[in-house]
Design an enzyme around this catalytic site. Structure first.
Site, short mmCIF file in Angstrom:
data_model
loop_
_atom_site.label_atom_id
_atom_site.label_comp_id
_atom_site.label_asym_id
_atom_site.label_seq_id
_atom_site.Cartn_x
_atom_site.Cartn_y
_atom_site.Cartn_z
N PHE A 130 0.83 -1.20 0.00
CA PHE A 130 0.00 0.00 0.00
C PHE A 130 0.87 1.25 0.00
O PHE A 130 1.87 1.33 0.72
CB PHE A 130 -0.87 0.07 1.27
CG PHE A 130 -1.80 -1.08 1.48
CD1 PHE A 130 -3.10 -1.06 1.01
CD2 PHE A 130 -1.37 -2.20 2.20
CE1 PHE A 130 -3.96 -2.11 1.25
CE2 PHE A 130 -2.23 -3.26 2.44
CZ PHE A 130 -3.53 -3.22 1.95
N ASP A 131 0.45 2.24 -0.76
CA ASP A 131 0.96 3.60 -0.57
C ASP A 131 0.34 4.13 0.73
O ASP A 131 -0.62 3.57 1.25
CB ASP A 131 0.55 4.45 -1.77
CG ASP A 131 1.01 5.89 -1.67
OD1 ASP A 131 2.08 6.12 -1.06
OD2 ASP A 131 0.30 6.78 -2.16
#
Length: 299
Positions: free
Chosen positions: A162-163
Site C-alpha cells: 500500500f501507498d
C-alpha cells in the site's frame, strides 16, 4: 433464515480484473454489445486467461480452506451481461475458485450493489465505477489490466503493498505538499509527528488483512508493506499512526521520491495500491497494480 456475509472480508471484483477479457473488451468498447455477447457465448467452454487480480483472489479464497466459518467472500460485480457472466462462473470453476455470487448489469454502473453486499473492497477496470465506490465510502481501485502478473514464488503467502497518503491515510499531508512544496510538507509532518493521521479509504482493508493473519487454520499467511514517497523525518508520523491504530505492517519503504517499481518487484506483491497514476504505471511494469482514484493527487 437468509444467508449472510457478516464477519467476512467481502471483495467485489469486475470480470476484467479477475480474468483477461481484453480481446473481447475491444468489441464491447466499440459499442457493439450484441457482438460481444455472441463472442462470449461462443467461448462459454473456453476458460478465460487469468487477469491482473487473479492471484489476489486465489489467495484470498485460500483462507477458507481451513474449515470452519468462511473468512473471505469474493463476488463478481460487473458491467458484463448475464451470458458473459456464465463464462465468468465457468472460468472460475475451471481454476478452482469458489465464487458463487455475481451481479451483472449489462453496461450499467454496478457500484450501487456494493452496499447490500457489504463489500469492503472493489476492484474494477472502470475508473468511473471506482470513483463512485470511493465516494460511497468503499475502498476501491482501478486495476491496470496490462500490468505484470503476480510472482508464483509465495504460494502460501498473500502479499499486498500500500501507498500511504490518500490510500492508508487521508490526503491531508499530500494537500500541504501539493500546495506549499516539500519543505512545508516536512515541517508540517515533523511538527505533528505525535498526532495520528486521519484514516484513508484502505485502512479497513489493512485492518481486515490483520484479522486474516491472526485467524487460525488454512495454512495461509499475510505479508503487508507500506511503500511511500515519504522519507525521514516525515516517516515518523506514518509509523505512529499505524501504532495508534494497533495495525502492523511487515515492511515499510520510505523512498523519498525514488521510483517504486523496482522495490515492488523485489517485494513481489499480489497487488499494489497507490493514488498517483505515475506510481501505478511504474509499479505495473513489475507487479499487479491499481490506482486509488481518491485525494488531491489523483484528480
Amino acid at each position: 433464515m437468509p444467508a449472510t456475509l457478516t464477519g467476512q472480508l467481502v471483495v467485489a471484483i469486475s470480470s476484467r480484473a479477475l480474468f483477461d477479457f481484453e480481446a473481447e473488451n475491444l468489441i464491447f468498447e466499440a459499442g457493439d454489445d450484441h457482438a460481444y455477447m455472441a463472442l462470449q457465448q461462443q467461448r462459454l467452454d473456453q476458460p478465460a486467461p487469468p487477469g491482473v487480480a487473479f492471484s489476489l483472489v486465489q489467495k484470498l479464497l485460500a483462507f477458507n480452506a481451513g474449515g470452519g466459518a468462511p473468512q473471505v467472500e469474493v463476488v463478481v460485480l460487473s458491467r458484463n451481461d448475464p451470458i458473459s457472466g456464465m463464462r465468468v462462473f465457468r472460468s472460475a470453476k475451471h481454476y478452482g475458485l469458489a465464487i458463487e455470487r455475481g451481479v451483472f448489469t449489462r453496461g450499467a454502473s454496478p457500484w450501487r450493489y456494493l452496499k447490500p453486499l457489504a463489500a469492503q473492497l472493489f476492484l474494477s477496470a472502470n475508473e468511473a465505477d471506482v470513483r463512485q465506490a470511493l465516494a460511497a465510502g468503499v475502498a476501491a481501485a482501478r486495476v491496470m489490466p496490462d500490468a505484470a502478473r503476480a510472482s508464483a514464488a509465495h504460494p502460501r503467502e498473500l502479499r499486498i503493498a500500500f501507498d500511504g497518503d490518500a490510500v492508508l491515510f487521508s490526503d491531508e499531508a499530500e494537500q500541504i505538499y501539493q500546495r506549499d512544496g516539500l519543505a512545508a510538507f516536512r515541517e508540517h509532518e515533523s511538527s505533528r509527528a505525535h498526532l495520528p493521521l486521519p484514516a484513508g479509504p484502505f485502512k479497513p482493508v489493512l485492518a481486515a488483512l490483520q484479522r486474516l493473519q491472526q485467524a487460525p487454520g488454512g495454512g495461509m499467511k499475510v505479508r503487508t508493506a507500506l511503500v511511500t514517497a515519504r522519507s525521514a523525518p516525515a516517516h515518523e508520523r506514518a509509523i505512529r499512526t499505524l501504532m495508534d491504530w494497533q495495525i502492523e505492517v511487515d515492511e515499510a519503504m520510505f523512498l523519498g521520491g525514488l521510483a517504486k517499481g523496482e522495490f515492488l518487484r523485489e517485494f513481489e506483491p499480489d497487488f499494489f495500491f497507490d493514488d498517483q497514476v505515475g506510481h501505478v504505471e511504474s509499479a505495473a511494469l513489475h507487479v499487479p497494480a491499481g490506482q486509488v482514484a481518491a485525494g488531491i493527487a489523483a484528480l
